[in-house]
Scaffold this active site. Structure first.
Site, PDB file in Angstrom:
ATOM      1  N   GLU A 169       0.846  -1.202   0.000  1.00 50.84           N
ATOM      2  CA  GLU A 169       0.000   0.000   0.000  1.00 50.84           C
ATOM      3  C   GLU A 169       0.879   1.249   0.000  1.00 50.84           C
ATOM      4  O   GLU A 169       1.797   1.333   0.826  1.00 50.84           O
ATOM      5  CB  GLU A 169      -0.921  -0.019   1.219  1.00 50.84           C
ATOM      6  N   HIS A 177      -7.686   1.973   1.333  1.00 50.04           N
ATOM      7  CA  HIS A 177      -7.744   1.517   2.733  1.00 50.04           C
ATOM      8  C   HIS A 177      -8.575   2.493   3.582  1.00 50.04           C
ATOM      9  O   HIS A 177      -8.104   2.987   4.624  1.00 50.04           O
ATOM     10  CB  HIS A 177      -6.338   1.341   3.312  1.00 50.04           C
TER      11      HIS A 177
END
Ligand code: NAD
Length: 523
Positions: free
Chosen positions: A258, A276
């Site tokens: 990420e 997220h």
């Protein structure tokens, strides 16, 4: 008590804390300032900005609790906190509804192609026929992991008229029945589901739980959603499944890396990706702040918090059941450490009678270990770090249960092996903790004040000589009990005395004829 608020949290949480503590908000505190200033605080509240590192923890002699107003505790060195006996709490339930709603959002975004249709309209197009969708009504939703979030997804998906299948080997039939879901094996779920959503933690067992073989058996128009953790779905295999039309689409809030900057998934039309944010709502943040503030309040008020990452969690009913035995555990631990000769190597603890029916003995064992270890170590040992400290010292702990409790309602029986002796002790709780057996001799000893325990040969005159010796040292005997297995054999005498007994007095008693051992214990 002083609480440091190191990251921005909802005001409601601060108000809760102000009822019991002095609250200092320093939401721009730097890592260096934190190391310098943490020494004055009993608790710290963080979100994700502040890192509670080992260095911070080691600079915090008063710190009792680290609270993460959220779910993951990646920014807290839990191991270092545990070693120092500091509780780490979080607010796992604060985001369940928020994440479940995001999951439904992603499901709808895929099933009705909302995100891609949005892009197309913004590009000035009007491609009505391109975005033929799929109704959720009467479709099968496969939920992998039915914990806090999975359960909330069940409730929402039912409102859409979906049939639900769950794969979760750890849920009870009662939990499944309560939510009215069908529990199946993973293969059945993958073969039958139109929509699959993942809600398991990332563990060695769930790493790449969904990879090539799993995609191969899914329906060709299946949609898969992951709002749990990156790495549960193998992204390379997902890419292949999507580009080879083995499945219909995917929606991801979490990624193996990420942000997923280099991911080929970014190029595909049949995916929806969010950064997220499944847990990001102001309601979840408010709830997280209130939940951790309440946890800190509980700790300051001597109660048991419920979301402790580094200590066994128990519901309030179990806690109430177990609470009286803490006192007994404390006394037995104190007894053992004072009777041990040399290092303790093994503790064999058996919970009997009504105690055998209570599931969470772990916390009682921790109390025993705390009392056994605290007097011999400089580092503070408490309920959080006691098992780790015991393990580091090589102490072997065995725990057992026995329904028979020798006529008492409850009984804790402990056998201790130390370098130079073995001691066994049994205690019960009946209004007060008391000791009912020492080294296989039945006694009935209240667990207060000082006692002298003498092992001797059961022949006439010994009891008198021991009493005389104590008298010579100005030690008054308040009560005396003797236990023996047979006349003339080995016997044990427990003397309750009014004064402390020094090592010299113990040695004088040991020097008497027919005395094998003498030790004093302060409880
Ligand atoms: P939970 O602990 O309440 O539930 C997890 C469930 O998974 C449990 O019922 C457990 O029995 C089950 N499970 C564990 N191993 C399994 C396995 N091998 N196979 C099948 N089931 C298994 O957790 P939760 O609070 O519901 O969170 C679920 C997931 O969501 C976690 O991965 C969590 O990290 C993630 N999460 C993500 C966000 C986000 O921002 N995207 C926010 C919060 C939580």
């Amino acid at each position: 008590m002083k609480v440091l608020i190191a990251d921005q949290i909802n005001q409601k949480g601060i108000e809760e804390l102000e009822e019991v503590a002095e609250v200092v908000a320093r939401t721009d505190i730097t890592p260096e300032e934190l190391v310098d200033d943490i020494k004055d605080f009993d608790a710290i509240v963080v979100r994700s900005r502040t890192k509670v590192t080992r260095e911070v923890i080691e600079a915090a002699p008063s710190l009792k609790i680290i609270a993460r107003a959220g779910v993951g505790v990646d920014n807290v060195d839990v191991e270092a906190a545990t070693e120092r006996g500091i509780m780490v709490v979080n607010a796992p339930e604060s985001t369940s509804i928020t994440v479940a709603e995001h999951t439904m959002g992603l499901v709808l975004s895929m099933s009705r192609k909302i995100a891609i249709a949005d892009n197309s309209v913004k590009e000035g197009k009007w491609e009505k026929s391109r975005f033929m969708g799929m109704e959720l009504n009467s479709k099968t939703l496969g939920i992998v992991g039915m914990g806090r979030i999975g359960s909330q997804v069940v409730i929402r998906a039912k409102a859409f008229g979906m049939d639900i299948m769950v794969y979760d080997p750890y849920i009870t039939p009662e939990a499944a029945a309560e939510l009215g879901v069908e529990v199946v094996d993973l293969e059945t779920l993958l073969v039958n589901a139109d929509v699959i959503t993942i809600h398991v933690p990332l563990t060695p067992e769930t790493k790449y739980l969904i990879s090539k073989p799993q995609f191969k058996i899914m329906k060709e128009n299946a949609i898969i959603v992951n709002c749990a953790r990156g790495g549960i779905i193998k992204e390379d295999d997902l890419y292949d499944a999507l580009t080879q039309n083995e499945i219909g689409g995917a929606a991801l809030d979490v990624f193996e890396t990420e942000p997923p900057k280099e991911s080929p998934l970014l190029q595909l039309d049949n995916v929806v990706l969010t950064p997220h944010i499944a847990a990001s709502t102001s309601e979840a943040q408010r709830d997280a702040a209130i939940i951790v503030a309440k946890e800190i309040k509980k700790v300051f008020q001597g109660e048991s918090p419920k979301n402790v990452i580094n200590m066994p969690v128990m519901d309030p009913e179990t806690f109430q059941l177990i609470k009286p035995f803490f006192g007994l555990a404390e006394k037995l631990g104190k007894f053992l450490i004072q009777t041990a000769q040399g290092n303790i190597n093994e503790l064999d603890i058996t919970y009997c009678g009504e105690l055998a029916e209570i599931q969470k003995h772990d916390i009682i064992t921790r109390m025993i270990l705390q009392e056994v270890l605290n007097p011999i170590l400089t580092e503070p040992v408490n309920l959080v770090n006691a098992p780790g400290v015991a393990k580091n010292r090589g102490i072997i702990i065995t725990e057992g249960k026995r329904s028979d409790s020798k006529g008492y309602k409850n009984l804790i029986s402990i056998k201790m092996k130390a370098d130079n002796n073995e001691v066994s002790v049994e205690g019960v709780f009946d209004k007060e903790p008391k000791i009912v057996m020492i080294n296989n001799y039945q006694v009935d000893v209240e667990t207060k004040g000082t006692m002298v325990i003498v092992c001797y040969k059961d022949i006439p005159g010994i009891i008198g000589s021991i009493g005389t010796k104590l008298g010579e040292h100005d030690i008054n005997i308040a009560k005396m009990q003797v236990g023996r297995q047979q006349p003339g054999g080995e016997a044990v005498m427990v003397l309750k005395v009014d004064q402390n007994v020094s090592r010299d007095v113990e040695d004088d008693i040991k020097a008497l004829a027919h005395v094998y051992d003498a030790v004093s214990v302060n409880l």
